[in-house]
Design a protein around this motif. Structure first.
Motif, PDB file in Angstrom:
ATOM      1  N   THR A  35       0.820  -1.213   0.000  1.00  0.00           N
ATOM      2  CA  THR A  35       0.000   0.000   0.000  1.00  0.00           C
ATOM      3  C   THR A  35       0.854   1.263   0.000  1.00  0.00           C
ATOM      4  N   ARG A  71      -6.580  -2.454   5.650  1.00  0.00           N
ATOM      5  CA  ARG A  71      -6.572  -0.994   5.684  1.00  0.00           C
ATOM      6  C   ARG A  71      -6.994  -0.488   4.305  1.00  0.00           C
ATOM      7  N   GLU A  72      -7.324   0.784   4.233  1.00  0.00           N
ATOM      8  CA  GLU A  72      -7.707   1.388   2.960  1.00  0.00           C
ATOM      9  C   GLU A  72      -6.505   1.439   2.024  1.00  0.00           C
ATOM     10  N   LYS A  75      -5.399   5.962  -3.143  1.00  0.00           N
ATOM     11  CA  LYS A  75      -5.822   6.130  -4.534  1.00  0.00           C
ATOM     12  C   LYS A  75      -4.672   5.963  -5.511  1.00  0.00           C
ATOM     13  N   LYS A  78      -3.963   2.304  -6.016  1.00  0.00           N
ATOM     14  CA  LYS A  78      -4.996   1.706  -6.876  1.00  0.00           C
ATOM     15  C   LYS A  78      -4.714   2.024  -8.332  1.00  0.00           C
ATOM     16  N   THR A  84      -7.728  -3.037  -6.051  1.00  0.00           N
ATOM     17  CA  THR A  84      -8.785  -2.320  -5.335  1.00  0.00           C
ATOM     18  C   THR A  84      -9.234  -3.123  -4.112  1.00  0.00           C
ATOM     19  N   GLU A  85     -10.020  -2.475  -3.256  1.00  0.00           N
ATOM     20  CA  GLU A  85     -10.580  -3.175  -2.100  1.00  0.00           C
ATOM     21  C   GLU A  85     -11.425  -4.367  -2.537  1.00  0.00           C
ATOM     22  N   LYS A  89     -10.814  -8.097  -0.811  1.00  0.00           N
ATOM     23  CA  LYS A  89     -11.687  -8.285   0.352  1.00  0.00           C
ATOM     24  C   LYS A  89     -11.846  -9.754   0.745  1.00  0.00           C
TER      25      LYS A  89
END
Length: 218
Positions: A35, A71-72, A75, A78, A84-85, A89
């Motif tokens: 990330t 965690r997020e 942008k 991504k 992406t989430e 997931k």
């Protein structure tokens, strides 16, 4: 506390003879996506990709896993990676994904790990395991940057695609762990062939070129 950590194990082809020919050896080439670069603090593992190289050939044995970073995802990451989430997931968390990666290494019976700027990828794994109170044996690895520095000592760029184009090797999707692992694998094989042309054909030759105790394959 360190003494409470559980050590994860993986088996390599330990202590191959120094005169063993590189053409008779196998390696695991791997890459990670994260990330961000602050992996010792807020940033987390997003993806692991690995490829098995054997006998100066890139094989079809590969490993790939997205990782739920819990965690997020920023942008810019991504946009850079396409991760992406939604993609992560249902993915395993870091500890499970790393355990699966270690299982791939054992199945490959490789002599060591290889990567492009590989010290960062090793650090990523170490930090993720530390969060879960786990550790693992000091990995044995080769950095393609060292080989590039030997073959072309005037170069100081770290861009993987630049080297792939220069050496005329296959190039795959950038900023994808499996794509970059494949690109690195073909680059590594080509450099081993160039080393052979220079008379550098054994494990001892490779260790001399990458003369750093922390990267030793023994």
């Amino acid at each position: 506390m360190f003494w409470k950590k559980k050590k994860l194990h993986y088996t390599l082809d330990h202590q191959p003879p120094l005169n063993k020919k590189l053409k008779d050896m196998s390696f695991t080439i791997f890459d990670t996506e994260t990330t961000g670069f602050a992996v010792g603090a807020k940033d987390r593992l997003l993806e692991i990709g690995a490829v098995h190289v054997e006998g100066l050939q890139v094989t079809d044995m590969t490993f790939h896993s997205y990782v739920n970073p819990e965690r997020e995802i920023p942008k810019e990451i991504k946009s850079l990676t396409g991760i992406t989430e939604e993609k992560v997931k249902e993915a395993p968390k870091a500890l499970e994904a790393i355990e699966q990666f270690f299982q791939f290494i054992e199945a490959s019976e490789s002599a060591g790990w290889v990567g492009h700027y590989v010290s960062f990828d090793v650090l990523v794994l170490k930090k993720e395991l530390k969060r879960e109170k786990h550790t693992f044996e000091q990995p044995q690895f080769i950095d393609t940057l060292d080989l590039i520095g030997y073959l072309n000592p005037s170069w100081d760029m770290r861009d993987l695609s630049h080297y792939a184009r220069t050496f005329g090797t296959n190039m795959f999707e950038r900023h994808s762990a499996i794509g970059d692992a494949l690109t690195t694998a073909y680059l590594f094989v080509e450099m081993l062939r160039l080393l052979e042309e220079r008379g550098k054909t054994t494990l001892a030759d490779l260790l001399h070129i990458t003369d750093n105790p922390s990267k030793a394959l023994l």
